[in-house]
Design a protein around this motif. Structure first.
Motif, PDB file in Angstrom:
ATOM      1  N   LEU A  20       2.452  60.122  -7.928  1.00 33.71           N
ATOM      2  CA  LEU A  20       1.456  59.057  -7.950  1.00 33.71           C
ATOM      3  C   LEU A  20       1.903  57.917  -7.047  1.00 33.71           C
ATOM      4  N   ALA A  21       0.945  57.123  -6.553  1.00 28.93           N
ATOM      5  CA  ALA A  21       1.260  55.940  -5.740  1.00 28.93           C
ATOM      6  C   ALA A  21       0.169  54.908  -5.931  1.00 28.93           C
ATOM      7  N   ASN A  22       0.525  53.629  -5.736  1.00 25.99           N
ATOM      8  CA  ASN A  22      -0.492  52.579  -5.766  1.00 25.99           C
ATOM      9  C   ASN A  22      -0.451  51.779  -4.469  1.00 25.99           C
ATOM     10  N   ALA A  23      -1.353  50.821  -4.339  1.00 27.14           N
ATOM     11  CA  ALA A  23      -1.486  50.085  -3.079  1.00 27.14           C
ATOM     12  C   ALA A  23      -0.262  49.243  -2.755  1.00 27.14           C
ATOM     13  N   ALA A  24       0.470  48.798  -3.788  1.00 25.51           N
ATOM     14  CA  ALA A  24       1.649  47.954  -3.564  1.00 25.51           C
ATOM     15  C   ALA A  24       2.870  48.756  -3.127  1.00 25.51           C
ATOM     16  N   GLY A  25       2.767  50.084  -3.166  1.00 26.22           N
ATOM     17  CA  GLY A  25       3.883  50.919  -2.742  1.00 26.22           C
ATOM     18  C   GLY A  25       4.691  51.526  -3.863  1.00 26.22           C
ATOM     19  N   ALA A  26       4.381  51.192  -5.113  1.00 23.62           N
ATOM     20  CA  ALA A  26       5.078  51.813  -6.234  1.00 23.62           C
ATOM     21  C   ALA A  26       4.737  53.296  -6.294  1.00 23.62           C
ATOM     22  N   THR A  27       5.713  54.109  -6.682  1.00 17.93           N
ATOM     23  CA  THR A  27       5.504  55.542  -6.805  1.00 17.93           C
ATOM     24  C   THR A  27       6.072  56.040  -8.119  1.00 17.93           C
ATOM     25  N   ALA A  28       5.477  57.103  -8.633  1.00 22.87           N
ATOM     26  CA  ALA A  28       5.967  57.729  -9.858  1.00 22.87           C
ATOM     27  C   ALA A  28       5.871  59.236  -9.702  1.00 22.87           C
ATOM     28  N   SER A  29       6.817  59.923 -10.295  1.00 19.98           N
ATOM     29  CA  SER A  29       6.819  61.376 -10.323  1.00 19.98           C
ATOM     30  C   SER A  29       6.749  61.833 -11.767  1.00 19.98           C
ATOM     31  N   VAL A  30       5.776  62.706 -12.079  1.00 17.19           N
ATOM     32  CA  VAL A  30       5.582  63.229 -13.427  1.00 17.19           C
ATOM     33  C   VAL A  30       5.678  64.745 -13.356  1.00 17.19           C
ATOM     34  N   ILE A  31       6.425  65.367 -14.276  1.00 16.01           N
ATOM     35  CA  ILE A  31       6.452  66.819 -14.312  1.00 16.01           C
ATOM     36  C   ILE A  31       5.750  67.323 -15.578  1.00 16.01           C
ATOM     37  N   THR A  32       5.184  68.517 -15.483  1.00 14.44           N
ATOM     38  CA  THR A  32       4.393  69.047 -16.591  1.00 14.44           C
ATOM     39  C   THR A  32       5.260  69.579 -17.725  1.00 14.44           C
ATOM     40  N   PHE A  33       6.538  69.837 -17.489  1.00 10.05           N
ATOM     41  CA  PHE A  33       7.430  70.244 -18.571  1.00 10.05           C
ATOM     42  C   PHE A  33       7.875  68.997 -19.325  1.00 10.05           C
ATOM     43  N   GLY A  34       7.456  68.914 -20.583  1.00 12.95           N
ATOM     44  CA  GLY A  34       7.806  67.757 -21.401  1.00 12.95           C
ATOM     45  C   GLY A  34       6.994  66.518 -21.115  1.00 12.95           C
ATOM     46  N   ALA A  35       5.963  66.635 -20.222  1.00 17.82           N
ATOM     47  CA  ALA A  35       5.181  65.454 -19.811  1.00 17.82           C
ATOM     48  C   ALA A  35       6.124  64.308 -19.470  1.00 17.82           C
ATOM     49  N   ALA A  36       7.098  64.605 -18.607  1.00 14.71           N
ATOM     50  CA  ALA A  36       8.213  63.687 -18.348  1.00 14.71           C
ATOM     51  C   ALA A  36       8.006  62.875 -17.078  1.00 14.71           C
ATOM     52  N   ILE A  37       8.411  61.604 -17.128  1.00 16.81           N
ATOM     53  CA  ILE A  37       8.550  60.784 -15.926  1.00 16.81           C
ATOM     54  C   ILE A  37       9.887  61.150 -15.290  1.00 16.81           C
ATOM     55  N   ARG A  38       9.826  61.735 -14.101  1.00 20.51           N
ATOM     56  CA  ARG A  38      11.050  62.143 -13.398  1.00 20.51           C
ATOM     57  C   ARG A  38      11.586  61.021 -12.526  1.00 20.51           C
ATOM     58  N   ASP A  39      10.690  60.202 -11.974  1.00 14.64           N
ATOM     59  CA  ASP A  39      11.115  59.157 -11.048  1.00 14.64           C
ATOM     60  C   ASP A  39      10.099  58.024 -11.085  1.00 14.64           C
ATOM     61  N   LEU A  40      10.585  56.808 -10.879  1.00 10.68           N
ATOM     62  CA  LEU A  40       9.723  55.629 -10.800  1.00 10.68           C
ATOM     63  C   LEU A  40      10.389  54.644  -9.854  1.00 10.68           C
ATOM     64  N   VAL A  41       9.677  54.285  -8.780  1.00 10.61           N
ATOM     65  CA  VAL A  41      10.202  53.396  -7.749  1.00 10.61           C
ATOM     66  C   VAL A  41       9.233  52.236  -7.578  1.00 10.61           C
ATOM     67  N   GLY A  47      12.196  45.811  -0.182  1.00  8.16           N
ATOM     68  CA  GLY A  47      12.363  47.253  -0.111  1.00  8.16           C
ATOM     69  C   GLY A  47      11.815  47.893  -1.368  1.00  8.16           C
ATOM     70  N   MET A  48      12.475  48.964  -1.821  1.00  9.84           N
ATOM     71  CA  MET A  48      12.048  49.675  -3.014  1.00  9.84           C
ATOM     72  C   MET A  48      13.259  49.931  -3.899  1.00  9.84           C
ATOM     73  N   GLY A  49      13.050  49.970  -5.208  1.00  9.17           N
ATOM     74  CA  GLY A  49      14.139  50.206  -6.141  1.00  9.17           C
ATOM     75  C   GLY A  49      13.774  51.231  -7.194  1.00  9.17           C
TER      76      GLY A  49
END
Length: 336
Positions: A20-41, A47-49
Motif C-alpha cells: 500500500l502507499a499514500n500521497a505523502a509517501g508512506a508505505t505498508a506491506s501486508v501479507i495474507t498469512f496471519g493478516a500481518a503487517i510485514r513493513d511500515l515506512v 527521508g523515510m523511516g
C-alpha cells in the motif's frame, strides 16, 4: 497498490503480499498469512523511516513464536487452562502456552491464510471464516480486517466479526514498533492514560483483580523512559485505559530519545497490553536483513480484558448472533 507472491505454505497454498502507499509517501506491506503487517515506512526528516519489525521471508512467519505483525484471535492474550464456560456449556480450548490458551490457540488467526476481500491504493480488507469448533471455540465466525494508510502517516486497523452462535471475540493487532531501528526500545519514552492494571500471576494469567498503577513500574500516566526498575525487569502487562464509552480515544504516546518522531495510538478498546519484546531473537532475518534482538521493538496491543471468560468481575467478550464485533485502532506517526 500492488500484489506480489510471498511464498507458499507447506500444503502448497500461495501467500500474497499487498503493498500500500499514500500521497505523502508512506508505505505498508501486508501479507495474507496471519493478516500481518510485514513493513511500515513513514516520512521522517526529509527521508523515510521504518517503524515496525517484520521478517524478510515467509519462513519467519511460519515460525513466528512472538507473533510479529499478526492479527491475534479469536481471543487475544491468555485464557487460563483454556477453559471457556458460555451459557452453561463448558468448552475446552486448545492449550498452546503450557496449561493455557494464548492468542487464539494452536491454530489461531495468526496462523491462518486470509483472503483478499477488497484492495485499493492505500487500503486492503482481508477476510477469514473460522469454523465452529476451531481451537475449541463455539460458533462459526466471519472476520474482516482492514488496514488503511491515512494521510500523512497513519495506519488504521479496523476489525469486525459476526457469528452464527454465541462465542467470544477479542482481536488484537500485534505489531512491534520502534522509532529507532537497531536500538533497544528501553530508551524510548512512553505515556499511557491508565490508572489501573491487571495483575498477572507467575504464568501471566490474571489473578482476577484490578490494581492501581501508582507506586508500580506500570505507571505511565506521565511520559517517561520505558526501562524498568532493574535491568532484568520485563514488561508484559495489561493496562486498563482511563476512558468512557466505545469511541476512539487516546491510548498511548511513544517517543524516541532524540524526539525526531512520535507515535500516538488511539483505540476503541478498554485495555492495552504492553510487551517490551524481551523474548525477541535472531532466528530469522528481518526485512532489512538484520537479526532481531531482545527489546528491538515493543507491542501496544488494544484488546478486551484478558482471561475474561474466567474472570466474572471483568467485562465479558461475548458475541451473539445478530451482533457485530468491531474494533478500531489508529497508529499515527507525527514529526515535531
Amino acid at each position: 497498490m500492488s500484489i506480489h507472491p510471498f511464498g507458499r505454505l507447506p500444503d502448497g497454498r500461495a501467500v500474497r503480499e499487498i503493498r500500500l502507499a499514500n500521497a505523502a509517501g508512506a508505505t505498508a506491506s501486508v501479507i495474507t498469512f496471519g493478516a500481518a503487517i510485514r513493513d511500515l515506512v513513514v516520512p521522517l526528516g526529509g527521508g523515510m523511516g521504518r517503524v515496525v519489525l517484520g521478517f524478510q521471508a515467509l519462513d519467519g512467519y511460519l515460525d513466528n513464536r512472538r507473533y510479529l505483525g499478526v492479527t491475534a484471535g479469536r481471543h487475544a492474550s491468555r485464557i487460563g487452562e483454556g477453559r471457556l464456560v458460555l451459557d452453561g456449556t463448558v468448552h475446552q480450548l486448545s492449550r498452546n502456552d503450557g496449561r493455557h490458551h494464548l492468542h487464539g490457540g494452536a491454530t489461531g488467526f495468526s496462523r491462518r491464510l486470509w483472503d483478499i476481500v477488497e484492495a485499493s491504493e492505500s487500503a486492503v480488507t482481508l477476510g477469514l471464516v473460522s469454523p465452529d469448533g476451531e481451537d475449541g471455540y463455539p460458533g462459526r465466525l466471519d472476520v474482516r480486517c482492514t488496514y488503511r494508510l491515512e494521510e500523512p502517516a497513519s495506519l488504521s486497523v479496523e476489525m469486525t466479526a459476526t457469528t452464527d452462535a454465541p462465542t467470544i471475540v477479542s482481536l488484537a493487532h500485534h505489531s512491534y514498533f520502534t522509532l529507532t531501528p537497531g536500538a533497544s526500545i528501553h530508551g524510548h519514552r512512553l505515556q499511557i492514560p491508565a490508572s489501573r492494571y491487571v495483575p498477572f500471576g507467575p504464568d501471566l494469567v490474571p489473578t482476577g483483580d484490578l490494581a492501581p498503577v501508582g507506586g508500580t513500574p506500570y505507571d505511565f500516566r506521565t511520559l517517561r523512559p520505558i526501562g524498568g526498575p532493574d535491568p532484568s525487569f520485563r514488561y508484559d502487562c495489561c493496562l486498563v485505559l482511563d476512558r468512557e464509552g466505545e469511541r476512539l480515544r487516546p491510548a498511548a504516546r511513544l517517543e524516541p530519545p532524540d524526539g525526531s518522531l512520535r507515535l500516538e495510538v488511539a483505540t476503541t478498546e478498554p485495555c492495552l497490553v504492553l510487551y517490551d519484546g524481551a523474548g525477541l531473537g535472531g532466528d530469522w532475518p528481518s526485512v532489512d536483513g538484520s537479526r532481531l534482538f531482545a527489546h528491538a521493538g515493543l507491542c501496544l496491543e488494544p484488546m478486551r480484558y484478558p482471561d475474561s471468560p474466567n474472570q466474572p468481575e471483568f467485562p465479558q467478550a461475548v458475541l451473539r448472533p445478530g451482533e457485530i464485533y468491531r474494533q478500531l485502532t489508529a497508529y499515527e506517526f507525527i514529526e515535531p
